[in-house]
Design a protein around this motif. Structure first.
Motif: not given
Lengths: 213, 690
Positions: B421-424, B453-460, B465-476
């Motif tokens: 989901f992080l990759a997604l 992924p190299s564009n990610l900063t600590v602030e992101d 991770c919250a977004l990845a969690q969201y996608y996870d919850s929206k996937t069977p």
């Protein structure tokens, strides 16, 4: 024969197979829409097209299944081989690898269709003359050795596209008349239009030996 | 903290003598973590959760927008245990102790006193600092106001914020904190951190049990949105990180696995390995002495890793192992601990099967069919860009501070599938950028995506991770169960190709479909939205009429061939049905389309074509029920007749097949013709093209 546009006597089922990117969907599109799709997306699983043509005085509806060339969809696409009356096997004349894979496509086709299925080999992209990677003679020889019909075509210019689809239909029709193709077999890939009576009409409607093909 | 709550708890104590057991159905109520909760409240909620978790007491967590108004004393969190409702940490500890659960029972009295001292100083310094930052730091106050009022309509949102702000400022003023500057507060926190750090010294824990304090602090830091405003908490994170990681990865009490290593460096690929390690170390900014020790650690660990299995792993350049070790080096742990951590991460979190890439593709297809189709057309497959992401758990692609922070969250979460989901999210997040590369070559696109992924900063990181969690919850989620062994456990089948590579779309198991629709029968008011399916039955009408799942809608696939126009009308009708069901919050409603076929490859060719046509139209959330109606029927067993609607044993194809033996002969004949297809049908859920 002046049949109304949407009346037809037979439905022939075709499949189009071959490696990814050889132009299967473009050939289908050229045949059904008479247009070239320059920006054709990759086919997901299987797509489907129809066109009614006239062969030997008969209106025939071609039901054409365009399969994805990608290995990933092989299992899905294999289920579409059964009950195909015609198989158009396509390679790309500018990419030898697609030609080299023909024998595996042919094996699949022979294993999964019945003996009366007409197989037609198409070398697509014949317009790209200076990029040619497979000689006409070589492919012709391969086709002859394996008893396939063969033509080089171009989905871009439309060259020979019509011929490939129509010649296949003629051959199927001929096999029906010869009795080599049993219409009652569930997997012949040919069906009468439902509203029409059964097989007997064939002999009634199409006088023997008048076909010019 | 306030006296009344303690009194409340004491009064409870007298009543509780008779009821000794912890109620298994206890629930903790708190505000929403991502949108709503403020830092001090979050710290309190987390400490209660950590405390109860350490006692292994089962707890359900419910998020409520109005949690503080439900609480008996207006403070969060509060728990409901049996017939008792208790708010705040102190009272909860008292309550739990009355049931004979305690974390400190193994400590002697002087240790207990010492711990109390530390806890109270931590509470007063950190608690007040949190309050100060939340309500007085001009950079943070706007965020606080937003979060504080987010669940209330105008003008209540402003009013509530105003009241709370006034109350908190009055309290800080009374304690003398309001006069402090931000720098004063930071220096107080720093002093407190030093104090803790001195106490910790070289030992792993403050006390001989895992001390809740650091864990609580740690989680508090990780989970609040303010982490960046309080840089001193970083120190605590860094101090605590080795312990946190070791606890999360369960290697605290593991024996030294490097014992088996014979210190002989004789791998066939040893030269390459050494060269790569040297090259890697030379890029580090350490002094020479450090470099030599790091180099020796690296080579020993990797050589040992290769030899750890009887059939030996092979090192290859750029296989991610060295990248995986870099974040571990920063922990400055002894070599054996580092090795244990490395092995644990490798075993638990690194997908090793080629199917992991197929899975990523299916997830992209599920959430963004257009993007997936574009990448497929460009022949950009996930193995080209995501290989290093997976092999190194993103360590090779992100900068070090980012990866440390991602791993902090990752190990606490502990779900090996989270990486997908992080990759997604990384890919879907930049979909417009990717779709714009229409005229670029394949290699250019691959390069572009692999560098995302190299564009990610600590602030992101928190958002990411919250977004990845969201996608996870929206996937069977049934694929997780089916694939866990294949992707993360079974080393022997590295080259075995499952049918995942051939799946048309994401498969959903019968069990998930059924349990999902049952859960909905007793819809909880938790607001937790899980995946809701809209079930589309694509079998021929006569089969549908002889029995179908209660919530299934019928779509006649034969129409697609025979009368394309009526077919598209039927699809339109179905979709408007879906909208109505959703609007009515019906049991049959759901935004996730799940297609159901017969469950046999040959019979399902129309079903597959219909699914393909939805995907071609870039419909998202498209899945296929593994095994189709056959599997559904089989799963129900004897209850099929009562569960299915319109079920008619005389006409139902599955019942008939069971009864008629002649069918077996036909299927035998089919299997001769299509041996390989039949075989694949039996193997697993992905065998039946999902």
């Amino acid at each position: 024969m002046s049949a109304p546009p949407y009346s037809y006597s037979y439905i022939f089922k075709y499949i189009i197979i071959g490696d990814m990117g050889v132009g299967k969907s473009c050939l289908l599109h050229q045949f059904t829409e008479k247009k070239f799709m320059s920006d054709c997306p990759h086919t997901i699983g299987v797509e489907f097209g129809t066109r009614i043509i006239e062969v030997c005085g008969q209106q025939i509806k071609l039901q054409i299944w365009d399969t994805a060339g990608q290995e990933r969809f092989r299992a899905v696409t294999r289920s579409y081989y059964r009950g195909a009356a015609g198989a158009l096997m396509v390679y790309d004349t500018t990419r030898r690898s697609t030609y080299n894979h023909l024998s595996s496509w042919l094996t699949d086709t022979r294993n999964l269709t019945n003996s009366s299925t007409v197989i037609f080999l198409i070398g697509n992209k014949s317009d790209l003359k200076d990029q040619r990677d497979v000689a006409y003679e070589e492919a012709k020889q391969f086709a002859d050795e394996n008893g396939l019909m063969f033509v080089e075509a171009s989905a871009k210019t439309g060259d020979n596209v019509e011929e490939a689809f129509v010649e296949t239909a003629k051959k199927i029709f001929q096999r029906i008349q010869d009795g080599r193709l049993d219409l009652n077999a569930t997997e012949s890939g040919v069906q009468h239009k439902p509203s029409q009576p059964g097989r007997t009409t064939l002999t009634d409607q199409s006088p023997k030996n008048t076909c010019t093909c | 903290m306030s006296t009344p709550s303690v009194l409340l708890a004491t009064s409870f104590q007298h009543e509780l003598g008779s009821q000794a057991e912890w109620d298994e159905d206890s629930t903790l109520y708190q505000p929403y973590e991502v949108e709503q909760i403020l830092m001090p409240d979050n710290a309190n909620c987390l400490s209660v959760r950590v405390f109860l978790k350490m006692l292994n007491l089962p707890l359900d967590i419910k998020y409520k927008t109005n949690a503080e108004y439900m609480s008996p004393n207006g403070k969060v969190p509060f728990i409901k245990c049996g017939q008792f409702v208790i708010a705040q940490l102190e009272s909860i500890i008292e309550f739990v102790q009355s049931k004979n659960y305690s974390l400190s029972k193994d400590l002697n009295n002087s240790e207990k006193d010492e711990m109390r001292t530390y806890m109270s100083s931590v509470n007063s310094v950190f608690g007040n600092a949190e309050s100060y930052i939340v309500w007085c730091d001009p950079d943070v106050v706007p965020i606080t106001s937003l979060r504080c009022g987010i669940v209330y309509p105008f003008p209540l949102n402003h009013w509530i914020t105003y009241i709370k702000k006034r109350a908190n400022k009055a309290r800080l003023n009374a304690l003398g904190w309001l006069k402090k500057s931000l720098d004063d507060v930071y220096s107080d926190v720093e002093k407190c951190c030093e104090f803790l750090s001195d106490r910790l010294g070289d030992s792993l824990y403050f006390f001989n049990v895992i001390e809740e304090l650091e864990t609580a602090l740690k989680e508090e830091y990780e989970n609040d949105g303010y982490s960046r405003t309080d840089e001193d908490v970083d120190n605590i994170t860094e101090i605590a990180r080795p312990n946190i990681w070791q606890s999360c990865l369960d290697v605290n009490n593991v024996e030294n696995k490097m014992d088996i290593f014979d210190d002989i460096f004789d791998l066939p690929e040893q030269a390459v390995l050494r060269e790569d390690c040297q090259h890697f170390v030379s890029k580090l900014g350490n002094n020479e002495e450090d470099k030599i020790s790091v180099l020796s650690d690296l080579e020993s660990i990797l050589t040992c890793h290769c030899k750890a299995l009887p059939n030996r792993r092979k090192y290859e350049s750029n296989n991610g192992w060295i990248d995986l070790l870099l974040p571990l080096i920063t922990l400055k742990l002894p070599r054996s601990c580092m090795y244990n951590l490395f092995e644990a991460i490798f075993d638990k979190f690194i997908p090793r099967h080629v199917d992991s890439f197929h899975l990523l593709r299916l997830l992209i297809l599920y959430h963004d069919p257009e993007l997936c189709n574009f990448l497929d057309t460009k022949k950009v497959t996930p193995d080209l860009y995501a290989k290093l992401w997976f092999q190194s758990l993103f360590a090779s692609s992100c900068n070090l501070t980012v990866i440390l922070s991602i791993w902090d969250l990752y190990f606490q979460k502990g779900d090996p599938f989270f990486i997908f989901f992080l990759a997604l999210v990384i890919i879907v997040n930049d979909r417009d950028l990717i779709l714009n590369l229409k005229d670029e070559t394949k290699s250019k696109i691959v390069e572009m995506i692999s560098l995302l992924p190299s564009n990610l900063t600590v602030e992101d990181v928190t958002d990411f991770c919250a977004l990845a969690q969201y996608y996870d919850s929206k996937t069977p989620s049934s694929f997780k169960k089916e694939l866990e062994t294949l992707l993360f456990k079974d080393i022997d089948c590295l080259d075995k190709d499952s049918k995942l590579s051939q799946a048309l779309c994401l498969p959903v198991s019968v069990m998930e479909l059924i349990s999902n629709s049952e859960e909905r029968n007793n819809i909880s008011d938790s607001g937790e939205e899980n995946v809701r399916f809209f079930l589309i039955d694509c079998r021929p009408a006569e089969q549908y009429n002889a029995g179908h799942p209660p919530t299934a809608f019928h779509l006649d696939c034969n129409l697609m061939l025979q009368e394309p126009n009526s077919f598209s009308t039927a699809v339109q009708g179905l979709l408007s049905c879906q909208r109505q069901a959703l609007a009515a919050n019906s049991k049959a409603g759901g935004e996730h389309l799940c297609f159901l076929g017969c469950g046999e490859l040959l019979a399902d060719q129309y079903t597959h074509m219909v699914v393909a046509s939805f995907l071609q139209k870039h419909t998202h959330y498209v899945s296929l029920l593994s095994g189709g109606y056959g599997a559904f029927h089989k799963y129900l067993g004897d209850s099929a007749d009562t569960y299915l609607w319109d079920h008619n044993e005389m006409l139902c194809p599955v019942c008939q097949k069971e009864n008629t033996s002649s069918n077996i002969q036909i299927s035998k004949k089919t299997s001769e013709i299509n041996g390989h297809i039949e075989k694949s049908e039996k193997s697993d859920i992905f065998g039946i093209i999902g």
